[in-house]
Motif scaffolding. Sequence first.
Motif, PDB file in Angstrom:
ATOM      1  N   CYS A 153      69.447 -17.237 -14.843  1.00 17.25           N
ATOM      2  CA  CYS A 153      69.691 -18.066 -13.630  1.00 17.25           C
ATOM      3  C   CYS A 153      70.742 -18.194 -13.151  1.00 17.25           C
ATOM      4  O   CYS A 153      70.463 -17.105 -12.525  1.00 17.25           O
ATOM      5  N   ASP A 154      71.033 -19.674 -13.302  1.00 12.92           N
ATOM      6  CA  ASP A 154      72.357 -19.321 -12.476  1.00 12.92           C
ATOM      7  C   ASP A 154      73.403 -19.135 -12.874  1.00 12.92           C
ATOM      8  O   ASP A 154      74.455 -20.002 -12.411  1.00 12.92           O
ATOM      9  N   GLU A 155      73.800 -19.692 -14.247  1.00 12.08           N
ATOM     10  CA  GLU A 155      74.305 -19.435 -15.464  1.00 12.08           C
ATOM     11  C   GLU A 155      75.000 -18.360 -15.456  1.00 12.08           C
ATOM     12  O   GLU A 155      74.015 -17.657 -16.580  1.00 12.08           O
ATOM     13  N   THR A 156      76.062 -17.732 -15.667  1.00 10.09           N
ATOM     14  CA  THR A 156      76.884 -16.711 -15.987  1.00 10.09           C
ATOM     15  C   THR A 156      77.036 -17.223 -17.423  1.00 10.09           C
ATOM     16  O   THR A 156      78.589 -17.539 -17.438  1.00 10.09           O
ATOM     17  N   GLY A 157      76.547 -16.753 -18.453  1.00 14.84           N
ATOM     18  CA  GLY A 157      76.951 -17.657 -19.704  1.00 14.84           C
ATOM     19  C   GLY A 157      77.530 -16.200 -20.357  1.00 14.84           C
ATOM     20  O   GLY A 157      76.669 -15.416 -21.017  1.00 14.84           O
ATOM     21  N   ILE A 158      78.548 -16.300 -21.366  1.00  2.92           N
ATOM     22  CA  ILE A 158      79.052 -15.718 -22.515  1.00  2.92           C
ATOM     23  C   ILE A 158      79.681 -15.954 -23.739  1.00  2.92           C
ATOM     24  O   ILE A 158      80.804 -16.841 -22.977  1.00  2.92           O
ATOM     25  N   THR A 163      79.208 -19.645 -36.385  1.00  2.00           N
ATOM     26  CA  THR A 163      80.635 -20.866 -35.942  1.00  2.00           C
ATOM     27  C   THR A 163      80.430 -20.121 -34.642  1.00  2.00           C
ATOM     28  O   THR A 163      80.673 -19.430 -34.428  1.00  2.00           O
ATOM     29  N   LEU A 164      80.248 -21.152 -34.176  1.00  2.00           N
ATOM     30  CA  LEU A 164      80.494 -20.813 -32.078  1.00  2.00           C
ATOM     31  C   LEU A 164      82.231 -20.755 -32.273  1.00  2.00           C
ATOM     32  O   LEU A 164      83.011 -21.874 -31.962  1.00  2.00           O
ATOM     33  N   LEU A 165      82.493 -19.929 -31.652  1.00  2.00           N
ATOM     34  CA  LEU A 165      84.072 -18.826 -31.492  1.00  2.00           C
ATOM     35  C   LEU A 165      84.463 -19.489 -29.589  1.00  2.00           C
ATOM     36  O   LEU A 165      85.696 -20.072 -29.318  1.00  2.00           O
ATOM     37  N   ALA A 166      83.383 -19.448 -28.611  1.00  2.00           N
ATOM     38  CA  ALA A 166      84.010 -19.164 -27.808  1.00  2.00           C
ATOM     39  C   ALA A 166      82.706 -19.395 -27.292  1.00  2.00           C
ATOM     40  O   ALA A 166      81.447 -18.880 -26.819  1.00  2.00           O
ATOM     41  N   ASP A 167      82.617 -20.542 -26.067  1.00  2.00           N
ATOM     42  CA  ASP A 167      81.360 -20.580 -25.311  1.00  2.00           C
ATOM     43  C   ASP A 167      81.749 -20.344 -23.754  1.00  2.00           C
ATOM     44  O   ASP A 167      82.131 -22.386 -22.938  1.00  2.00           O
ATOM     45  N   THR A 168      81.511 -19.605 -23.178  1.00  2.00           N
ATOM     46  CA  THR A 168      82.415 -19.460 -21.628  1.00  2.00           C
ATOM     47  C   THR A 168      81.248 -19.792 -20.572  1.00  2.00           C
ATOM     48  O   THR A 168      79.832 -19.018 -20.656  1.00  2.00           O
ATOM     49  N   VAL A 169      81.084 -20.755 -19.363  1.00  2.00           N
ATOM     50  CA  VAL A 169      79.807 -20.842 -18.446  1.00  2.00           C
ATOM     51  C   VAL A 169      80.412 -20.747 -17.218  1.00  2.00           C
ATOM     52  O   VAL A 169      81.406 -21.000 -16.772  1.00  2.00           O
ATOM     53  N   ALA A 170      80.499 -19.823 -16.026  1.00  2.00           N
ATOM     54  CA  ALA A 170      80.627 -19.645 -15.179  1.00  2.00           C
ATOM     55  C   ALA A 170      79.406 -20.131 -14.182  1.00  2.00           C
ATOM     56  O   ALA A 170      78.234 -19.425 -14.211  1.00  2.00           O
ATOM     57  N   SER A 171      79.171 -21.352 -13.709  1.00  2.00           N
ATOM     58  CA  SER A 171      78.381 -21.457 -12.917  1.00  2.00           C
ATOM     59  C   SER A 171      78.187 -21.095 -11.162  1.00  2.00           C
ATOM     60  O   SER A 171      78.689 -21.931 -10.572  1.00  2.00           O
ATOM     61  N   SER A 172      77.051 -21.164 -10.414  1.00  2.00           N
ATOM     62  CA  SER A 172      76.956 -20.819  -9.253  1.00  2.00           C
ATOM     63  C   SER A 172      77.032 -22.241  -8.686  1.00  2.00           C
ATOM     64  O   SER A 172      75.475 -21.994  -8.047  1.00  2.00           O
ATOM     65  N   VAL A 173      75.670 -23.057  -9.530  1.00  6.71           N
ATOM     66  CA  VAL A 173      75.515 -24.301  -9.024  1.00  6.71           C
ATOM     67  C   VAL A 173      75.418 -25.584  -7.851  1.00  6.71           C
ATOM     68  O   VAL A 173      75.158 -25.187  -6.700  1.00  6.71           O
ATOM     69  N   ASP A 174      76.616 -24.413  -7.852  1.00  8.03           N
ATOM     70  CA  ASP A 174      77.838 -25.806  -6.394  1.00  8.03           C
ATOM     71  C   ASP A 174      77.441 -24.598  -5.286  1.00  8.03           C
ATOM     72  O   ASP A 174      77.002 -24.932  -3.817  1.00  8.03           O
ATOM     73  N   GLU A 175      77.544 -23.384  -5.450  1.00  5.12           N
ATOM     74  CA  GLU A 175      76.653 -22.021  -3.916  1.00  5.12           C
ATOM     75  C   GLU A 175      75.108 -22.645  -3.670  1.00  5.12           C
ATOM     76  O   GLU A 175      74.807 -22.166  -2.308  1.00  5.12           O
ATOM     77  N   HIS A 176      73.858 -22.987  -4.516  1.00  3.73           N
ATOM     78  CA  HIS A 176      72.494 -23.465  -4.504  1.00  3.73           C
ATOM     79  C   HIS A 176      72.140 -25.522  -4.214  1.00  3.73           C
ATOM     80  O   HIS A 176      71.917 -25.161  -4.479  1.00  3.73           O
TER      81      HIS A 176
END
Lengths: 239, 348
Positions: free
Chosen positions: B14-19, B26-39
């Motif tokens: 959808c609108d979150e680029t999640g890596i 064990t969760l080592l890293a959870d990075t999210v770039a969201s384009s929500v502001d553009e929508h």
Amino acid sequence: MHILAIDTATAATSVAVVDSGGSVRCESQVIDARRHAEAIAPLIRDVLAEARVDASAIDLVACGVGPGPFTGLRVGIATGVAIAEGRGIPVVGACSLDVIARRAVRDYPGSATVLTRARRAELCWAAYDEHAQRLAGPLIRSENDLDIHGTAVGDAGPVDVVMYPQALDLADLVAERLAGGETLPGSVELPEEGARESGAATADILHDRVRRGLLLLPARPLYLRRPDAVVPASMGGGA
Amino acid sequence: MSNEPLVLGIETSCDETGIALVRGRTLLADTVASSVDEHVRFGGVVPEVASRAHLEAFAPTLRRACADAGVSLSDVDAIAVTAGPGLAGALLVGVSAAQGLALALDRPLYGVNHLAAHVAVDRLVHGELPEPAIALLVSGGHSSLLSVRDITSDVEPLGATLDDAAGEAFDKVARLLGLPFPGGPAIDALAREGDPDAIAFPRGLTLPRDEVDHRHDFSFSGLKTAVVRWIDACRREGREIPLADVAASFQEAVADVLVRKAIRACRDEGIDTLVVGGGVAANSRLRALLDDRAEGLRVRIPPARLCTDNGAMVASLGAVLVERGVAATPLGLGADSSLPVDVVLAGR
Ligand SMILES: [Zn+2]
């Protein structure tokens, strides 16, 4: 040095491996405008295998960045960007109209305007000198604004070759715009062949630009237009 | 060094680029770039805008995830990516990039179902998933009740929304009330100042005949229409619209029907664990009602950050697939915008 070239700017998914001498080690393509994503990874794997080049031996990834249909372009570029990230190597872009221009000036010595169909009633175009160096464009314009002599694409000077690789209807359009009695200095149609060659040609462009010390494009689609989206009236948008 | 697999998860439905990077549980890293502001100015997610943003964000987000986790890509044992359901153009960016990484790193690829991943994320917080479990997934894109007997292979849809998703209803009602997109957090905040019993909004698909035909299904479009009518009537009569009461009563209607049906699904199936996921799981009234009513049930809700779309959910499901020795997805994976719920692993 090995370049892995990927082009998905047309209906074709094209992949080539070019070696340090600039010669194509292996090239292959699948033509299906709706299945770039399914085609691309197996194609790259097979081309690398046939070229006997391991993924770890690639030094540079080159992607065709259009102009072309966005969804297909993104498939090729996302794949190329990820391969580059995975191997820690650079990824660059090549304008797909440049690919066509290279062939144009080879077959019809002189300058060139390259035209491709964007979507209904719109054209992508760019102007080139006799060395296939882009002088203006790429731009998207309404076909009504088409000036085949190139003045509308900037001060590109006289145009000797008009290319219309995608659709035969462009030939009619160009003929319509010619003044009475004027004939096209030269024209080339590259429907299927143009698409088929694009992987190797993308690598070739790149190789050529690297050698000539020319600027490369970032690996990012040449969208040339803002996304189609309408701000709803209730959100303060106009009609 | 740990023997547990290090899995990279990629989510772009959808609108979150999640890596994200997960080692075992064990969760080592959870990075999210969201384009929500553009929508925001469009009042909803615009697919072309989202697709462009995913491609722009991919490499920087990947690098940041590796840096946050303190690993290099060559350490990764497997790559998991959302293959569907979702926005086709958005999914394609993630699927293509995942295949590029699988090729470059020579690692197995798992193209997974977004909904199963929403369920699997909970194991990163509350320990291995009890199987069987019932899952309630509620967001702007989905409203589903699932029976999860085996998260890698046996996920059965019990019910889903017949029209709007729960989160979509929040967005639409928020717009009616002049609140910003996304509507969920805005309505939740406003509802705190309102009376949830002020207005008796309808509970979709809870009539006696629905109990037979649509026992586990949802419908929220009638509720939205009821809110429109109620506001119109207010305006006609020249009354001031009690925004907080409307928000609270609307939210109550959504939360009530979600909780009622989720708990009943557990009882019907004789399953004592309920896992909740999706952005609407962050809703405070939904959580409170579950606390009140889930007698004898274990309710597992991950923290809000893991309920919304992210790469961790995909990596978590990928880790289960690797640990259980499930065969990888062959290269040539496409995106499937309407991937059926019961297909956990795409492209097989
Ligand atoms: Zn989701």
